[in-house]
Motif scaffolding. Structure first.
Motif, PDB file in Angstrom:
ATOM      1  N   ARG A 122      10.127   6.475   3.579  1.00 46.46           N
ATOM      2  CA  ARG A 122       9.701   6.785   2.204  1.00 46.46           C
ATOM      3  C   ARG A 122      10.182   5.725   1.217  1.00 46.46           C
ATOM      4  O   ARG A 122      11.252   5.133   1.387  1.00 46.46           O
ATOM      5  N   GLN A 167       1.506   6.765  -7.007  1.00 46.36           N
ATOM      6  CA  GLN A 167       0.426   7.695  -7.341  1.00 46.36           C
ATOM      7  C   GLN A 167       0.827   9.134  -7.017  1.00 46.36           C
ATOM      8  O   GLN A 167       0.489  10.068  -7.757  1.00 46.36           O
ATOM      9  N   ALA A 168       1.561   9.318  -5.925  1.00 40.20           N
ATOM     10  CA  ALA A 168       2.020  10.667  -5.569  1.00 40.20           C
ATOM     11  C   ALA A 168       3.015  11.186  -6.599  1.00 40.20           C
ATOM     12  O   ALA A 168       3.016  12.378  -6.944  1.00 40.20           O
ATOM     13  N   GLU A 220       2.265   1.726  -3.523  1.00 39.70           N
ATOM     14  CA  GLU A 220       1.203   2.209  -4.414  1.00 39.70           C
ATOM     15  C   GLU A 220       0.965   3.703  -4.201  1.00 39.70           C
ATOM     16  O   GLU A 220       0.820   4.463  -5.169  1.00 39.70           O
ATOM     17  N   ALA A 221       0.948   4.110  -2.942  1.00 38.86           N
ATOM     18  CA  ALA A 221       0.744   5.531  -2.638  1.00 38.86           C
ATOM     19  C   ALA A 221       1.899   6.374  -3.168  1.00 38.86           C
ATOM     20  O   ALA A 221       1.694   7.484  -3.687  1.00 38.86           O
ATOM     21  N   ALA A 222       3.136   5.847  -3.076  1.00 39.28           N
ATOM     22  CA  ALA A 222       4.301   6.586  -3.565  1.00 39.28           C
ATOM     23  C   ALA A 222       4.239   6.758  -5.077  1.00 39.28           C
ATOM     24  O   ALA A 222       4.558   7.835  -5.607  1.00 39.28           O
ATOM     25  N   ARG A 274       0.828  -1.213   0.000  1.00 43.46           N
ATOM     26  CA  ARG A 274       0.000   0.000   0.000  1.00 43.46           C
ATOM     27  C   ARG A 274       0.858   1.256   0.000  1.00 43.46           C
ATOM     28  O   ARG A 274       0.542   2.246  -0.672  1.00 43.46           O
ATOM     29  N   ASP A 275       1.957   1.230   0.737  1.00 42.02           N
ATOM     30  CA  ASP A 275       2.840   2.404   0.777  1.00 42.02           C
ATOM     31  C   ASP A 275       3.482   2.660  -0.580  1.00 42.02           C
ATOM     32  O   ASP A 275       3.627   3.816  -1.002  1.00 42.02           O
TER      33      ASP A 275
END
Length: 372
Positions: free
Chosen positions: A362, A270-271, A266-268, A263-264
């Motif tokens: 990160r 998309q960001a 995927e978020a990175a 999930r982390d």
């Protein structure tokens, strides 16, 4: 092995190229169409004469210069065509198409190393340029064939060389057969330069759907087998083995942190795409780790400056990520997805892979590959 044949390359549409360079579209489009029509009819002398006439009043017009290079190549005047495309790459280094045509001409002259370097420049200019990737693959195949053939001459007793050479020939033959019937039928022995009728850029073909990597979920089956349904027993015995006191199985202990890592990541990703779309250079460049593999032989500073010029200079940018698949192993991760990129009048779609590494809290990009 038959001489290499490089695919007819597909450039930006006429209006796209004009728009990118800020030219007056309607009036110029008619002139370009007239030149294209003459060339398509095989009237190369008239097409060249018309192009030269138009260039007399607009000597820096990139589209006319590009067409002139194509006409010269079609007329067998390769040396002059090379000069045209070289000058275009110098004046408009942001356009990948002149690099591709130049590489085709180099390959036609058996200058495969120069062709390879020039195709790599085209890809560095536009990492989603599918035809340049395909042409580069053909060049690598030709270079490999030459190397294996030479090795066989020097060591004819090496039984491992011949199968490799045969495999390259088989793959090359398969690649030609996989193309359109028209391309397969055009059995010529020399590379084909871009046609004057500029066709829309073709996106990379969709990759076969692959199941997303999944983390094994905690399973209670083994526990059920190891501890059958309890029979009536005295209360002290029942309390001695509560369900949540048993040590977690390997699957259960690994699942939760891995799912969180996915999930982390995927978020990175998309960001990163959102920062690119917003032309937020601080967040965009900040998504890349200090160990990022800069393409080509650029320094990190030169690469960042190039990206800044290419991104900030666009009127609008949209980067959308779909079919995202993430695999996490410890502090490393791989994200594969389809990227839909739109900038002003340009629109391309293709596969991309990002390799990321966790630094502190990160996930940062350390490598990116287009077309994967």
């Amino acid at each position: 092995m038959p001489p290499i044949r490089i695919t007819v390359f597909r450039t930006l549409s006429l209006f796209t190229l004009v728009a990118v360079l800020g030219l007056a579209q309607p009036a110029l489009a008619d002139e370009y169409a007239e030149v294209n029509s003459l060339l398509s009819a095989g009237r190369t002398s008239e097409a060249l004469s018309k192009t030269d006439q138009l260039l007399a009043s607009r000597p820096r017009d990139p589209q006319l210069r590009f067409l002139r290079g194509v006409i010269l190549a079609e007329s067998g005047r390769s040396a002059e065509a090379v000069n045209v495309f070289v000058k275009l790459t110098e004046d408009y280094p942001e356009l990948p198409e002149p690099y591709n045509n130049l590489a085709v001409l180099y390959a036609n002259q058996n200058q495969f190393d120069k062709s390879r370097i020039t195709l790599e420049m085209a890809i560095r200019t536009n990492p989603s340029y599918a035809t340049a990737h395909e042409n580069l693959g053909d060049i690598y195949a030709r270079l490999a064939s030459q190397a294996y053939s030479r090795a066989l001459q020097l060591d004819s007793g090496n039984a491992a060389i011949q199968p490799k050479l045969a495999l390259i020939r088989e793959l090359f033959s398969f690649g030609r057969a996989a193309r359109s019937p028209a391309a397969a039928a055009a059995a010529v022995s020399t590379p084909v330069v871009a046609q004057a009728q500029i066709a829309p850029a073709t996106p990379l073909p969709p990759a076969p759907a692959r199941p997303a990597p999944s983390t094994p979920a905690p399973s209670t089956a083994p526990a059920a087998e190891a501890a059958p349904a309890p029979r009536p027993a005295p209360p002290p015995v029942a309390a001695a083995a509560p369900a949540d006191s048993a040590p977690p199985t390997p699957a259960a202990s690994a699942a939760a942190p891995n799912e969180g890592g996915v999930r982390d990541v995927e978020a990175a990703v998309q960001a990163w795409a959102a920062a690119w779309s917003a032309k937020n250079m601080a967040d965009y460049l900040g998504a890349y780790g200090k160990d990022f593999a800069v393409p080509g032989k650029q320094s990190r500073k030169a690469w960042e400056e190039e990206r800044r010029l290419r991104i900030v200079g666009k009127a609008s940018i949209s980067v959308k990520v779909s079919e995202l698949q993430v695999k996490v192993e410890g502090d490393k991760a791989v994200a594969s997805f389809r990227q839909a990129y739109k900038a002003d009048s340009l629109s391309v779609s293709g596969r991309k892979r990002l390799n990321l590494q966790k630094v502190g809290e990160r996930w940062l990009i350390v490598n990116e590959v287009s077309g994967s």
